[in-house]
Write a protein that holds these residues in place. Structure first.
Motif, short mmCIF file in Angstrom:
data_model
loop_
_atom_site.label_atom_id
_atom_site.label_comp_id
_atom_site.label_asym_id
_atom_site.label_seq_id
_atom_site.Cartn_x
_atom_site.Cartn_y
_atom_site.Cartn_z
N ASP A 36 -13.62 -12.84 64.95
CA ASP A 36 -13.07 -12.28 65.88
C ASP A 36 -13.06 -14.06 66.59
O ASP A 36 -11.28 -14.39 67.68
N ALA A 37 -13.55 -14.80 66.91
CA ALA A 37 -13.22 -16.54 67.74
C ALA A 37 -12.22 -17.02 66.81
O ALA A 37 -11.60 -18.13 66.95
N ALA A 38 -12.36 -16.87 65.57
CA ALA A 38 -10.93 -17.94 64.75
C ALA A 38 -9.90 -17.73 64.86
O ALA A 38 -8.43 -17.72 64.83
N ARG A 39 -9.72 -15.93 65.29
CA ARG A 39 -8.53 -15.32 65.69
C ARG A 39 -8.14 -15.51 66.42
O ARG A 39 -7.13 -16.00 67.55
N SER A 40 -8.90 -15.65 67.59
CA SER A 40 -8.29 -16.32 69.23
C SER A 40 -8.16 -17.66 69.34
O SER A 40 -7.42 -17.84 70.04
N LEU A 41 -9.10 -18.83 68.85
CA LEU A 41 -8.80 -19.66 68.67
C LEU A 41 -6.92 -20.09 68.13
O LEU A 41 -6.54 -20.08 68.46
N ALA A 42 -6.66 -19.05 66.90
CA ALA A 42 -5.69 -19.03 66.63
C ALA A 42 -4.16 -19.02 67.46
O ALA A 42 -3.40 -19.01 67.69
N GLY A 43 -5.18 -17.59 68.29
CA GLY A 43 -3.84 -17.24 69.61
C GLY A 43 -3.08 -18.41 70.22
O GLY A 43 -2.04 -18.39 70.63
N LYS A 44 -4.75 -18.92 70.81
CA LYS A 44 -4.61 -19.88 71.34
C LYS A 44 -3.80 -20.44 71.01
O LYS A 44 -2.77 -21.99 71.85
N VAL A 45 -4.20 -21.19 69.89
CA VAL A 45 -3.35 -22.47 69.85
C VAL A 45 -1.69 -22.47 69.41
O VAL A 45 -0.92 -22.98 69.63
N ALA A 46 -1.06 -20.79 68.76
CA ALA A 46 -0.09 -20.73 69.06
C ALA A 46 0.93 -20.63 70.42
O ALA A 46 2.05 -20.47 70.82
N ALA A 47 0.36 -19.98 71.21
CA ALA A 47 0.49 -19.61 72.88
C ALA A 47 0.70 -21.56 72.77
O ALA A 47 1.80 -21.37 73.97
N ASP A 48 0.06 -22.14 73.17
CA ASP A 48 0.60 -23.42 73.54
C ASP A 48 1.21 -24.45 72.59
O ASP A 48 2.57 -24.72 73.20
N ARG A 49 1.57 -24.03 70.98
CA ARG A 49 2.86 -24.34 70.51
C ARG A 49 3.85 -23.80 71.31
O ARG A 49 4.91 -24.55 70.91
N LEU A 73 6.82 -17.19 66.32
CA LEU A 73 5.55 -17.81 66.56
C LEU A 73 5.97 -16.79 68.22
O LEU A 73 4.88 -16.30 69.29
N ARG A 74 6.66 -16.81 69.23
CA ARG A 74 7.68 -15.65 70.06
C ARG A 74 7.01 -14.49 69.72
O ARG A 74 6.16 -13.86 71.10
N PRO A 75 7.70 -13.69 68.80
CA PRO A 75 7.12 -12.32 68.64
C PRO A 75 5.33 -12.62 68.92
O PRO A 75 4.41 -11.02 69.47
N LYS A 76 4.89 -13.16 68.29
CA LYS A 76 3.30 -13.29 67.78
C LYS A 76 2.96 -13.46 68.83
O LYS A 76 2.08 -12.62 69.33
N VAL A 77 3.60 -14.45 69.26
CA VAL A 77 2.75 -14.45 70.94
C VAL A 77 2.85 -12.95 71.98
O VAL A 77 1.55 -12.74 72.27
#
Length: 115
Positions: A36-49, A73-77
């Motif tokens: 869960d933490a890894a997915r959350s971090l990956a999501g935050k990194v994608a949103a920042d990017r 990335l847009r659709p994923k975020v």
């Protein structure tokens, strides 16, 4: 079984089974939390990017590769943000069941209802 153990109602066989299963359950929970933490971090990194790429796009400074990355990335975020909004709405509406079943809060006429 842990509920029964808390009430002191386990048989010897159940106690042995519980002792055997608890470490496995704890290991599973730890793995789940790490995932869960890894997915959350990956999501935050994608949103920042996406934010960075959108600023660059606004300035007209995107390379072809960056444009492709932004399109990917847009659709994923957006999907991640939608899930977060739905989750927040469920919690605020008491749909997670915790407050209704444990505390009586959130339900009409429950123990936590205003009179």
């Amino acid at each position: 079984m842990e509920v029964l153990a808390g009430r002191g109602r386990l048989t010897v066989e159940q106690e042995a089974e519980l002792a055997e299963l608890q470490p496995k359950a704890e290991q599973w929970q730890k793995k789940k939390e790490e995932g869960d933490a890894a997915r959350s971090l990956a999501g935050k990194v994608a949103a920042d990017r996406v934010s960075v790429l959108e600023v660059l796009a606004g300035r007209g400074r995107l390379t072809v590769e960056q444009e492709a990355e932004l399109r990917e990335l847009r659709p994923k975020v957006a999907q991640q943000k939608q899930k977060q909004n739905e989750s927040a709405a469920e919690v605020s509406q008491g749909k997670n069941g915790c407050c209704r079943s444990c505390c009586g809060v959130g339900g009409v006429g429950g123990a936590g209802a205003a009179d």
